[in-house]
Design a protein around this motif. Structure first.
Motif, PDB file in Angstrom:
ATOM      1  N   LEU A  16     -13.414  -0.141 -10.888  1.00 26.21           N
ATOM      2  CA  LEU A  16     -12.040   0.102 -10.445  1.00 26.21           C
ATOM      3  C   LEU A  16     -12.077   0.271  -8.956  1.00 26.21           C
ATOM      4  CD1 LEU A  16     -10.791   2.409 -12.852  1.00 26.21           C
ATOM      5  CD2 LEU A  16      -9.855   0.346 -12.389  1.00 26.21           C
ATOM      6  N   GLU A  17     -13.164   0.759  -8.163  1.00 22.68           N
ATOM      7  CA  GLU A  17     -13.316   0.862  -6.833  1.00 22.68           C
ATOM      8  C   GLU A  17     -13.232  -0.298  -6.167  1.00 22.68           C
ATOM      9  OE1 GLU A  17     -16.937   3.006  -6.206  1.00 22.68           O
ATOM     10  OE2 GLU A  17     -16.018   5.063  -6.525  1.00 22.68           O
ATOM     11  N   LEU A  18     -13.856  -1.397  -6.820  1.00 24.34           N
ATOM     12  CA  LEU A  18     -13.917  -2.908  -6.318  1.00 24.34           C
ATOM     13  C   LEU A  18     -12.710  -3.429  -6.408  1.00 24.34           C
ATOM     14  CD1 LEU A  18     -17.265  -4.205  -7.681  1.00 24.34           C
ATOM     15  CD2 LEU A  18     -16.825  -3.758  -5.476  1.00 24.34           C
ATOM     16  N   LEU A  19     -11.732  -3.222  -7.561  1.00 22.86           N
ATOM     17  CA  LEU A  19     -10.689  -3.957  -7.620  1.00 22.86           C
ATOM     18  C   LEU A  19      -9.690  -3.160  -6.851  1.00 22.86           C
ATOM     19  CD1 LEU A  19     -10.728  -4.302 -11.636  1.00 22.86           C
ATOM     20  CD2 LEU A  19     -11.109  -6.094  -9.804  1.00 22.86           C
ATOM     21  N   ALA A  20      -9.668  -1.964  -6.441  1.00 19.03           N
ATOM     22  CA  ALA A  20      -8.912  -1.222  -5.469  1.00 19.03           C
ATOM     23  C   ALA A  20      -8.718  -1.855  -4.147  1.00 19.03           C
ATOM     24  CB  ALA A  20      -8.954   0.184  -5.570  1.00 19.03           C
ATOM     25  N   GLU A  21      -9.773  -2.554  -4.059  1.00 18.35           N
ATOM     26  CA  GLU A  21      -9.774  -3.432  -2.642  1.00 18.35           C
ATOM     27  C   GLU A  21      -8.858  -4.705  -2.621  1.00 18.35           C
ATOM     28  OE1 GLU A  21     -13.795  -4.050  -1.806  1.00 18.35           O
ATOM     29  OE2 GLU A  21     -14.357  -1.811  -1.796  1.00 18.35           O
ATOM     30  N   GLY A  22      -8.523  -4.850  -3.931  1.00 14.07           N
ATOM     31  CA  GLY A  22      -7.631  -6.401  -3.966  1.00 14.07           C
ATOM     32  C   GLY A  22      -8.331  -6.933  -5.259  1.00 14.07           C
ATOM     33  N   GLU A  23      -7.710  -8.151  -5.651  1.00 15.24           N
ATOM     34  CA  GLU A  23      -7.787  -8.982  -6.862  1.00 15.24           C
ATOM     35  C   GLU A  23      -9.259  -9.607  -6.740  1.00 15.24           C
ATOM     36  OE1 GLU A  23      -4.805 -11.323  -9.265  1.00 15.24           O
ATOM     37  OE2 GLU A  23      -5.293 -12.493  -7.530  1.00 15.24           O
ATOM     38  N   GLN A  24      -9.973  -9.512  -7.620  1.00  9.98           N
ATOM     39  CA  GLN A  24     -11.429 -10.038  -7.756  1.00  9.98           C
ATOM     40  C   GLN A  24     -11.585 -10.845  -8.662  1.00  9.98           C
ATOM     41  OE1 GLN A  24     -14.528  -7.998  -5.945  1.00  9.98           O
ATOM     42  NE2 GLN A  24     -13.199  -6.490  -4.889  1.00  9.98           N
ATOM     43  N   SER A  25     -12.242 -12.174  -8.658  1.00 11.68           N
ATOM     44  CA  SER A  25     -12.578 -12.877  -9.824  1.00 11.68           C
ATOM     45  C   SER A  25     -13.805 -12.053 -10.606  1.00 11.68           C
ATOM     46  CB  SER A  25     -13.261 -14.125  -9.319  1.00 11.68           C
ATOM     47  OG  SER A  25     -14.604 -13.996  -8.805  1.00 11.68           O
ATOM     48  N   SER A  26     -13.956 -12.461 -11.865  1.00  8.77           N
ATOM     49  CA  SER A  26     -15.060 -11.793 -12.607  1.00  8.77           C
ATOM     50  C   SER A  26     -16.448 -12.196 -12.107  1.00  8.77           C
ATOM     51  CB  SER A  26     -14.949 -12.338 -14.236  1.00  8.77           C
ATOM     52  OG  SER A  26     -15.099 -13.679 -14.305  1.00  8.77           O
ATOM     53  N   GLY A  27     -16.487 -13.207 -11.500  1.00  8.66           N
ATOM     54  CA  GLY A  27     -17.741 -13.382 -10.791  1.00  8.66           C
ATOM     55  C   GLY A  27     -18.093 -12.499  -9.743  1.00  8.66           C
ATOM     56  N   GLU A  28     -17.062 -12.169  -8.728  1.00  5.29           N
ATOM     57  CA  GLU A  28     -17.299 -11.543  -7.792  1.00  5.29           C
ATOM     58  C   GLU A  28     -17.636 -10.069  -8.071  1.00  5.29           C
ATOM     59  OE1 GLU A  28     -14.153 -13.273  -4.443  1.00  5.29           O
ATOM     60  OE2 GLU A  28     -13.424 -12.300  -6.210  1.00  5.29           O
ATOM     61  N   VAL A  29     -16.978  -9.552  -9.167  1.00  2.00           N
ATOM     62  CA  VAL A  29     -17.059  -8.242  -9.823  1.00  2.00           C
ATOM     63  C   VAL A  29     -18.610  -8.072 -10.250  1.00  2.00           C
ATOM     64  CG1 VAL A  29     -16.652  -6.593 -11.463  1.00  2.00           C
ATOM     65  CG2 VAL A  29     -14.708  -7.672 -10.203  1.00  2.00           C
ATOM     66  N   THR A  30     -19.056  -9.231 -11.098  1.00  7.21           N
ATOM     67  CA  THR A  30     -20.315  -9.294 -11.588  1.00  7.21           C
ATOM     68  C   THR A  30     -21.600  -9.376 -10.542  1.00  7.21           C
ATOM     69  OG1 THR A  30     -19.424 -10.651 -13.696  1.00  7.21           O
ATOM     70  CG2 THR A  30     -21.838 -10.548 -13.069  1.00  7.21           C
ATOM     71  N   ALA A  31     -21.238  -9.898  -9.600  1.00  5.44           N
ATOM     72  CA  ALA A  31     -22.256 -10.190  -8.543  1.00  5.44           C
ATOM     73  C   ALA A  31     -22.641  -8.755  -7.892  1.00  5.44           C
ATOM     74  CB  ALA A  31     -21.679 -10.977  -7.415  1.00  5.44           C
ATOM     75  N   VAL A  32     -21.606  -7.849  -7.786  1.00  2.45           N
ATOM     76  CA  VAL A  32     -21.618  -6.526  -7.062  1.00  2.45           C
ATOM     77  C   VAL A  32     -22.143  -5.719  -8.096  1.00  2.45           C
ATOM     78  CG1 VAL A  32     -20.578  -4.653  -6.091  1.00  2.45           C
ATOM     79  CG2 VAL A  32     -19.958  -7.062  -5.402  1.00  2.45           C
ATOM     80  N   ILE A  33     -21.573  -5.833  -9.470  1.00  2.05           N
ATOM     81  CA  ILE A  33     -22.223  -4.788 -10.369  1.00  2.05           C
ATOM     82  C   ILE A  33     -23.767  -5.067 -10.821  1.00  2.05           C
ATOM     83  CG2 ILE A  33     -21.855  -3.884 -12.518  1.00  2.05           C
ATOM     84  CD1 ILE A  33     -19.785  -2.790 -10.433  1.00  2.05           C
ATOM     85  N   ARG A  34     -23.850  -6.355 -10.721  1.00  2.00           N
ATOM     86  CA  ARG A  34     -25.352  -6.665 -11.321  1.00  2.00           C
ATOM     87  C   ARG A  34     -26.250  -6.197 -10.108  1.00  2.00           C
ATOM     88  NH1 ARG A  34     -26.326 -12.498 -13.568  1.00  2.00           N
ATOM     89  NH2 ARG A  34     -28.333 -11.698 -13.959  1.00  2.00           N
ATOM     90  N   SER A  35     -25.964  -6.297  -9.150  1.00  2.00           N
ATOM     91  CA  SER A  35     -26.875  -5.923  -7.699  1.00  2.00           C
ATOM     92  C   SER A  35     -27.030  -4.403  -7.674  1.00  2.00           C
ATOM     93  CB  SER A  35     -26.151  -6.540  -6.542  1.00  2.00           C
ATOM     94  OG  SER A  35     -25.253  -5.910  -5.817  1.00  2.00           O
ATOM     95  N   GLU A  36     -26.002  -3.667  -8.030  1.00  2.00           N
ATOM     96  CA  GLU A  36     -25.833  -2.232  -7.955  1.00  2.00           C
ATOM     97  C   GLU A  36     -26.480  -1.525  -9.153  1.00  2.00           C
ATOM     98  OE1 GLU A  36     -22.192  -0.930  -6.540  1.00  2.00           O
ATOM     99  OE2 GLU A  36     -21.961  -2.159  -4.752  1.00  2.00           O
ATOM    100  N   PHE A  37     -26.244  -2.147 -10.237  1.00  2.00           N
ATOM    101  CA  PHE A  37     -26.640  -1.355 -11.500  1.00  2.00           C
ATOM    102  C   PHE A  37     -27.669  -2.181 -12.502  1.00  2.00           C
ATOM    103  CE2 PHE A  37     -22.452   0.217 -10.379  1.00  2.00           C
ATOM    104  CZ  PHE A  37     -22.526   1.703 -10.961  1.00  2.00           C
ATOM    105  N   GLY A  38     -27.831  -3.477 -11.935  1.00  2.00           N
ATOM    106  CA  GLY A  38     -28.963  -4.163 -12.575  1.00  2.00           C
ATOM    107  C   GLY A  38     -28.401  -4.611 -14.035  1.00  2.00           C
ATOM    108  N   ILE A  39     -27.173  -4.779 -14.351  1.00  2.00           N
ATOM    109  CA  ILE A  39     -26.737  -4.973 -15.799  1.00  2.00           C
ATOM    110  C   ILE A  39     -26.646  -6.578 -15.910  1.00  2.00           C
ATOM    111  CG2 ILE A  39     -26.089  -2.560 -16.287  1.00  2.00           C
ATOM    112  CD1 ILE A  39     -23.236  -3.423 -15.883  1.00  2.00           C
ATOM    113  N   SER A  40     -26.524  -6.894 -17.124  1.00  2.00           N
ATOM    114  CA  SER A  40     -26.130  -8.457 -17.100  1.00  2.00           C
ATOM    115  C   SER A  40     -24.759  -8.761 -16.998  1.00  2.00           C
ATOM    116  CB  SER A  40     -26.715  -8.807 -18.543  1.00  2.00           C
ATOM    117  OG  SER A  40     -25.695  -8.181 -19.750  1.00  2.00           O
TER     118      SER A  40
END
Length: 117
Positions: A16-40
């Motif tokens: 939600l924090e990422l999306l609050a910065e503006g519309e993002q693709s699922s790939g952009e969200v996944t890249a950040v979340i994978r790097s920060e949380f290490g999930i698939s």
């Protein structure tokens, strides 16, 4: 699922924090979340689905991409529920703002006194 059950998960809060910065693709969200949380990627997709299904996010296709954005529906509902409790912290926040302003004023006056020497 209750809004606070959804928001109780740190991955979903971060999305939600990422999306609050503006519309993002699922790939952009996944890249950040994978790097920060290490999930698939499938796990990130599941979190996006929970957010979407519970009124926290919207999705729209753009070609082959899926673009996510904040949907304020559930956030407004959570805010309305929290409204009855604001009286417990609002005065403390107002007092803190007063103290911060007082400190800034004192520093400014001290700085002005130094420049006059």
């Amino acid at each position: 699922m209750h809004a606070f059950d959804v928001l109780g998960d740190p991955v979903r809060r971060r999305i939600l924090e990422l999306l609050a910065e503006g519309e993002q693709s699922s790939g952009e969200v996944t890249a950040v979340i994978r790097s920060e949380f290490g999930i698939s990627q499938p796990a990130v997709s599941q979190h996006l689905k929970v957010l979407r299904d519970n009124g926290f996010a919207t999705v729209r296709p753009q070609g082959a991409r899926r673009l996510y954005a904040v949907d304020d529906t559930a956030l407004r509902e959570a805010d309305a529920w929290l409204a009855r409790f604001r009286r417990f912290w609002a005065p403390h926040l107002a007092a803190m703002a007063t103290e911060v302003a007082r400190g800034k004023r004192q520093r400014r006056l001290a700085d002005e006194g130094r420049t006059d020497d």
